[in-house]
Scaffold this motif. Structure first.
Motif, PDB file in Angstrom:
ATOM      1  N   ILE A  89       0.869  -1.207   0.076  1.00 58.77           N
ATOM      2  CA  ILE A  89      -0.094   0.046  -0.127  1.00 58.77           C
ATOM      3  C   ILE A  89       0.946   1.065   0.026  1.00 58.77           C
ATOM      4  N   GLY A  90       2.167   1.076   0.104  1.00 59.68           N
ATOM      5  CA  GLY A  90       3.148   2.288   0.133  1.00 59.68           C
ATOM      6  C   GLY A  90       4.407   1.913   0.010  1.00 59.68           C
ATOM      7  N   ALA A  91       5.434   2.689  -0.350  1.00 58.67           N
ATOM      8  CA  ALA A  91       6.724   2.687  -0.268  1.00 58.67           C
ATOM      9  C   ALA A  91       7.651   3.764   0.308  1.00 58.67           C
ATOM     10  N   PHE A  92       8.577   3.304   1.053  1.00 55.62           N
ATOM     11  CA  PHE A  92       9.510   4.180   1.558  1.00 55.62           C
ATOM     12  C   PHE A  92      10.637   4.094   0.819  1.00 55.62           C
ATOM     13  N   LEU A  93      11.286   4.937  -0.101  1.00 59.94           N
ATOM     14  CA  LEU A  93      12.436   4.692  -0.603  1.00 59.94           C
ATOM     15  C   LEU A  93      13.640   5.780  -0.222  1.00 59.94           C
ATOM     16  N   VAL A  94      14.632   4.949  -0.120  1.00 64.43           N
ATOM     17  CA  VAL A  94      15.697   5.604   0.461  1.00 64.43           C
ATOM     18  C   VAL A  94      17.263   5.545  -0.542  1.00 64.43           C
ATOM     19  N   ALA A  95      17.772   6.715  -0.882  1.00 69.63           N
ATOM     20  CA  ALA A  95      18.946   6.698  -1.611  1.00 69.63           C
ATOM     21  C   ALA A  95      19.128   5.790  -2.785  1.00 69.63           C
ATOM     22  N   PRO A  96      18.259   6.085  -3.805  1.00 71.58           N
ATOM     23  CA  PRO A  96      18.326   5.016  -5.015  1.00 71.58           C
ATOM     24  C   PRO A  96      19.545   5.253  -5.619  1.00 71.58           C
ATOM     25  N   ALA A  97      19.760   4.114  -6.254  1.00 71.95           N
ATOM     26  CA  ALA A  97      21.177   3.734  -7.022  1.00 71.95           C
ATOM     27  C   ALA A  97      20.612   3.962  -8.435  1.00 71.95           C
ATOM     28  N   ALA A 139      20.227  12.199   0.066  1.00 70.28           N
ATOM     29  CA  ALA A 139      21.071  13.092   0.454  1.00 70.28           C
ATOM     30  C   ALA A 139      21.531  14.061  -0.704  1.00 70.28           C
ATOM     31  N   ASN A 140      21.844  15.140  -0.360  1.00 65.96           N
ATOM     32  CA  ASN A 140      22.353  16.153  -1.359  1.00 65.96           C
ATOM     33  C   ASN A 140      23.884  15.832  -1.935  1.00 65.96           C
ATOM     34  N   ASN A 141      24.540  14.783  -1.366  1.00 64.90           N
ATOM     35  CA  ASN A 141      25.771  14.464  -1.624  1.00 64.90           C
ATOM     36  C   ASN A 141      26.079  13.027  -1.899  1.00 64.90           C
ATOM     37  N   ASP A 142      24.997  12.428  -2.323  1.00 61.59           N
ATOM     38  CA  ASP A 142      25.164  11.027  -2.487  1.00 61.59           C
ATOM     39  C   ASP A 142      25.691  10.530  -3.787  1.00 61.59           C
ATOM     40  N   LEU A 143      26.780   9.752  -3.828  1.00 63.46           N
ATOM     41  CA  LEU A 143      27.458   9.584  -4.964  1.00 63.46           C
ATOM     42  C   LEU A 143      26.695   8.496  -5.784  1.00 63.46           C
ATOM     43  N   TYR A 144      25.844   7.793  -5.392  1.00 67.14           N
ATOM     44  CA  TYR A 144      25.075   7.025  -6.294  1.00 67.14           C
ATOM     45  C   TYR A 144      23.769   7.751  -6.932  1.00 67.14           C
ATOM     46  N   CYS A 145      23.490   8.708  -6.592  1.00 74.35           N
ATOM     47  CA  CYS A 145      22.153   9.603  -7.205  1.00 74.35           C
ATOM     48  C   CYS A 145      22.343  11.036  -6.786  1.00 74.35           C
ATOM     49  N   SER A 146      22.408  11.804  -7.845  1.00 75.66           N
ATOM     50  CA  SER A 146      22.397  13.320  -7.596  1.00 75.66           C
ATOM     51  C   SER A 146      21.048  13.778  -7.017  1.00 75.66           C
ATOM     52  N   TYR A 147      20.962  14.934  -6.307  1.00 74.52           N
ATOM     53  CA  TYR A 147      19.871  15.225  -5.736  1.00 74.52           C
ATOM     54  C   TYR A 147      18.832  15.752  -6.941  1.00 74.52           C
ATOM     55  N   SER A 167      24.226  13.522   3.815  1.00 71.63           N
ATOM     56  CA  SER A 167      24.125  11.974   4.485  1.00 71.63           C
ATOM     57  C   SER A 167      24.668  11.031   3.576  1.00 71.63           C
ATOM     58  N   GLY A 168      25.385  11.312   2.583  1.00 68.33           N
ATOM     59  CA  GLY A 168      25.930  10.295   1.662  1.00 68.33           C
ATOM     60  C   GLY A 168      25.065   9.229   1.277  1.00 68.33           C
ATOM     61  N   HIS A 169      25.325   7.996   1.153  1.00 67.70           N
ATOM     62  CA  HIS A 169      24.394   7.019   0.637  1.00 67.70           C
ATOM     63  C   HIS A 169      23.453   6.366   1.361  1.00 67.70           C
TER      64      HIS A 169
END
Length: 194
Positions: A89-97, A139-147, A167-169
Motif C-alpha cells: 500500500i506504500g513505499a518508503f524509498l531511500v538513496a536510490p542507486a 542526501a544532497n551529496n549521494d555518490l550513487y544518485c544526484s539530488y 548524508s551520503g548514501h
C-alpha cells in the motif's frame, strides 16, 4: 497507521545490507519487519528480484509498506504492479542507486558495477508512476544518485521527497547504522497512509 498495523517489507540493494546497516537494525527492532531474501544478491535480475518481493509481500497478514534502499529502489519501481497486487500500500524509498550513471559510482566492497554476470533488467532507471503512495529520502551529496536526478525521479514516480542533507548514501559507510531520523520520517510517512 502505526508499524504494528502493517507488515514492513525491507528491500535491500546490491549485495544486501550488512548487520549494522539501518535496514538490518529495523529488521531486528520492528516486530512486523522482514527482509526480502534474494537468491542472488551479487548478480541482480530485475524480474527475479521483483518476483521475490511479490512472493514475500503476498505472505503478509496485514497491509504491506515496502522500505527500499539503493538498488532496491529501482527494483521496487520495476515490480510496482506485482507488489500492488500482492498487498503493498506504500513505499518508503531511500538513496536510490541511479543505474543510468553507474559509471560514476564508487566501488562497493571492492566491486564495481556492473556485476560479473551483468545487471539483467537494471540497464536504465524506471520512470513510471507508482500505483501507491511513496516517499523518497535522498542526501544532497549521494555518490550513487544526484539530488537533481532524485527530484526528477520523485516527480516521475509520484513520490514526495525529502532532503537528508549531507548524508551520503545513507548506509554504514556514511555513518548510518542507527538512523533515527529515518525512523521518524518513516513514522510520518505511515501517518499519511491512514
Amino acid at each position: 497507521m502505526k508499524t504494528s498495523e502493517i507488515d514492513i517489507l525491507l528491500v535491500p540493494g546490491w549485495q544486501n545490507s550488512g548487520p549494522d546497516h539501518w535496514q538490518s537494525r529495523w529488521e531486528r527492532n520492528l516486530k512486523t519487519a522482514r527482509r526480502v531474501i534474494q537468491e542472488d544478491w551479487d548478480n541482480p535480475d530485475v524480474e527475479a528480484w521483483g518476483d521475490r518481493m511479490a512472493k514475500f509481500a503476498s505472505g503478509a497478514t496485514q497491509p504491506v509498506v515496502a522500505v527500499a534502499h539503493s538498488l532496491g529502489v529501482p527494483a521496487l519501481i520495476f515490480a510496482a504492479d506485482k507488489l500492488k497486487r500482492s498487498g503493498v500500500i506504500g513505499a518508503f524509498l531511500v538513496a536510490p542507486a541511479d543505474v543510468d550513471y553507474a559509471h560514476y559510482w564508487p566501488d562497493t566492497g571492492g566491486r564495481r558495477w556492473p556485476p560479473d554476470k551483468g545487471p539483467r533488467g537494471f540497464e536504465t532507471m524506471p520512470e513510471r508512476r507508482l500505483p501507491f503512495p511513496a516517499h523518497l529520502v535522498v542526501a544532497n551529496n549521494d555518490l550513487y544518485c544526484s539530488y537533481a536526478r532524485a527530484e526528477h525521479f520523485a516527480k516521475a514516480w509520484g513520490a514526495t521527497l525529502s532532503d537528508a542533507g549531507e548524508s551520503g548514501h545513507i548506509n554504514i559507510t556514511s555513518g548510518h547504522g542507527p538512523w533515527p531520523e529515518g525512523l521518524l520520517q518513516f513514522g510520518q510517512f505511515l501517518k499519511t497512509l491512514g
